[in-house]
Design an enzyme around this catalytic site. Structure first.
Site, PDB file in Angstrom:
ATOM      1  N   GLU A  70       2.269  -1.277   3.077  1.00  0.00           N
ATOM      2  CA  GLU A  70       1.612  -1.155   1.883  1.00  0.00           C
ATOM      3  C   GLU A  70       0.039  -1.371   1.804  1.00  0.00           C
ATOM      4  O   GLU A  70      -0.825  -0.835   1.358  1.00  0.00           O
ATOM      5  CB  GLU A  70       2.260  -2.210   0.803  1.00  0.00           C
ATOM      6  CG  GLU A  70       3.474  -1.816   0.552  1.00  0.00           C
ATOM      7  CD  GLU A  70       3.699  -0.490  -0.622  1.00  0.00           C
ATOM      8  OE1 GLU A  70       2.839   0.006  -0.894  1.00  0.00           O
ATOM      9  OE2 GLU A  70       4.868  -0.038  -0.399  1.00  0.00           O
TER      10      GLU A  70
ATOM     11  N   HIS B 236       1.480   6.781   2.477  1.00  0.00           N
ATOM     12  CA  HIS B 236       2.810   6.265   2.833  1.00  0.00           C
ATOM     13  C   HIS B 236       3.495   7.851   3.306  1.00  0.00           C
ATOM     14  O   HIS B 236       4.257   7.613   4.583  1.00  0.00           O
ATOM     15  CB  HIS B 236       3.957   5.920   1.720  1.00  0.00           C
ATOM     16  CG  HIS B 236       3.619   4.721   1.203  1.00  0.00           C
ATOM     17  ND1 HIS B 236       3.526   3.662   2.055  1.00  0.00           N
ATOM     18  CD2 HIS B 236       3.233   4.145  -0.014  1.00  0.00           C
ATOM     19  CE1 HIS B 236       3.270   2.617   1.342  1.00  0.00           C
ATOM     20  NE2 HIS B 236       3.192   2.929   0.143  1.00  0.00           N
TER      21      HIS B 236
ATOM     22  N   HIS C 216      -2.756   6.093  -2.224  1.00  0.00           N
ATOM     23  CA  HIS C 216      -2.033   5.037  -1.856  1.00  0.00           C
ATOM     24  C   HIS C 216      -0.722   5.745  -1.593  1.00  0.00           C
ATOM     25  O   HIS C 216      -0.164   5.656  -0.398  1.00  0.00           O
ATOM     26  CB  HIS C 216      -1.913   4.126  -2.645  1.00  0.00           C
ATOM     27  CG  HIS C 216      -1.027   2.906  -2.161  1.00  0.00           C
ATOM     28  ND1 HIS C 216      -1.303   1.826  -1.530  1.00  0.00           N
ATOM     29  CD2 HIS C 216       0.417   2.836  -2.582  1.00  0.00           C
ATOM     30  CE1 HIS C 216      -0.066   1.283  -1.178  1.00  0.00           C
ATOM     31  NE2 HIS C 216       0.735   1.695  -1.865  1.00  0.00           N
ATOM     32  N   GLU C 217      -0.109   6.160  -2.353  1.00  0.00           N
ATOM     33  CA  GLU C 217       1.097   7.112  -2.185  1.00  0.00           C
ATOM     34  C   GLU C 217       1.294   7.932  -1.252  1.00  0.00           C
ATOM     35  O   GLU C 217       2.205   8.152  -0.586  1.00  0.00           O
ATOM     36  CB  GLU C 217       1.936   7.242  -3.765  1.00  0.00           C
ATOM     37  CG  GLU C 217       2.173   6.471  -4.641  1.00  0.00           C
ATOM     38  CD  GLU C 217       2.924   5.132  -4.357  1.00  0.00           C
ATOM     39  OE1 GLU C 217       3.753   5.218  -3.454  1.00  0.00           O
ATOM     40  OE2 GLU C 217       2.618   3.992  -4.626  1.00  0.00           O
TER      41      GLU C 217
END
Length: 421
Positions: free
Chosen positions: A359, A283, A279-280
């Protein structure tokens, strides 16, 4: 004097009424209102939290959200008191009669303002700390908390002294001072993004190479798959401060860092850790860091433009009452800070909306990168349990506080993805 006293009396009366009303709203709207379609599913906190945890989550969320919502008008009150009582003007006058040169007097004025603001906001910080300790979210010792606040104060003072000195340099020269400030803000924002992981973050916590080399290799393999030029994964020691879980990718260029909190390593299994890291990485891969920088640059343009008009209007209307003779007087700094805080609060729903979209897309990217949803639901449940987070916060909390989709929405999103397969 009568007008100043009456104004402050009305303000504090309205503030007290607002504090009561926002407290009532948060209490009545709390309790994780779960839609009937999701009751009994993994998105329902009753399925994975104990009755005690459910009660703690509800009360803790109400209280911390209440502290947030009264925090802004509390801050505004500090600046209004300094202005309407003439305190800021007296500070300026007192410094003007000293032997200190002008380039020293202004930083001293900023120091006095910073100390008063810090002291006035300290009760809210203490309440937040005590609340987090009481409910087991924070594990931080008092002296460690004091140290972190001292570091925060020092960083805030240096930044405020530097930025406000430049701002008043241009304000005193008139013209479109806000545009000059905005142009200078562009490299400054990029500079802060660069130094954040390598200079500022280590002031608060200890960073080391990931203690699990096998896991590090798997994370770096994911980073390579996501075209992230990383050669190591950092582990930050926060377990002596919090029970919350987190991971992040930040920095630009050579300051890029992939970071895992040690609490995350201790409480999540490998699949969950890889998902949160994916997930990070999303970004970074989707250029959210760059978009965030561009967003900061764009928003600062509008903030400075609108703020400059408000600043001129307020100085013209109230300056004589506040003892401010010119727009470039140091005594006008509380006016500038008041406007920035007001606009930041007003713009926060739009900024949070954009953040939630980023997000949400990072959640989807993580599942695509991993190629599986295994561990996603339990990861979100553990995140909720560790920080006693609300699964479905009230509307005003979503608008003004939520930078991420609610955990209920994120778990529901996993279910939707599984159904599409």
């Amino acid at each position: 004097m009568a007008f100043k006293s009456r104004f402050l009396t009305i303000y504090f009366g309205l503030f007290a009424l607002y504090a009561i009303l926002i407290g009532i709203y948060l209490w009545l709207a709390s309790g994780d209102q779960i839609p009937d379609a999701l009751k009994g599913t993994a998105a329902d906190p009753a399925t994975f939290l104990t009755e005690t945890q459910l009660q703690q989550s509800e009360v803790y969320s109400v209280l911390r959200n209440w502290l947030f919502f009264i925090g802004y008008p509390w801050e505004w009150a500090i600046y209004l008191v300094l202005l309407f009582t003439g305190t800021a003007a007296r500070w300026q006058e007192k410094l003007a009669h000293t032997a200190m040169p002008g380039y020293v007097r202004f930083p001293v004025f900023v120091l006095w303002l910073s100390l008063v603001s810090f002291a006035a906001l300290l009760p809210l910080r203490l309440a937040g700390y005590a609340l987090a300790r009481y409910y087991g979210v924070s594990t931080q010792a008092v002296w460690s908390w004091i140290r972190d606040n001292a570091v925060s104060f020092s960083i805030h003072y240096v930044m405020l002294a530097l930025v406000s000195s430049v701002a008043f340099f241009f304000i005193r020269r008139g013209g479109r001072w806000w545009l000059k400030l905005w142009l200078l803000s562009v490299p400054f924002i990029l500079f802060l993004m660069y130094i954040q992981p390598v200079v500022i973050d280590p002031l608060y916590n200890e960073f080391n190479r990931l203690s699990n080399p096998q896991l590090e290799q798997k994370i770096l393999a994911l980073a390579d798959k996501a075209d992230i030029p990383a050669h190591r994964v950092y582990e930050v020691k926060v377990s002596e401060k919090t029970n919350a879980l987190n991971a992040y990718v930040n920095g630009i260029g050579s300051s890029l860092r992939i970071v895992l909190w040690d609490t995350t390593l201790q409480r999540l299994d490998e699949n969950e850790i890889l998902l949160i890291m994916a997930h990070e990485m999303g970004h970074y891969a989707m250029h959210h860091l760059e978009w965030s920088a561009l967003g900061s640059v764009a928003s600062s343009f509008f903030l400075l433009w609108i703020g400059s008009m408000l600043y001129k209007a307020m100085i013209r209307r109230w300056g004589s009452r506040w003892g401010i003779r010119k727009a470039g007087d140091a005594a006008a700094l509380p006016v500038l800070l008041l406007i920035i805080s007001l606009l930041s609060f007003a713009f926060s729903p739009a900024a949070n909306f954009i953040s939630r979209q980023a997000e949400r897309s990072a959640d989807e990217y993580a599942i695509r990168l991993i190629g599986s949803t295994e561990g996603a639901v339990t990861m979100y449940q553990k995140l909720a349990a560790a920080s006693l987070s609300e699964m479905n916060p009230p509307l005003l909390v979503k608008l003004f506080r939520s930078t991420h989709p609610s955990l209920m929405e994120r778990i529901a999103g996993v279910r939707i993805h599984e159904e599409r397969k």
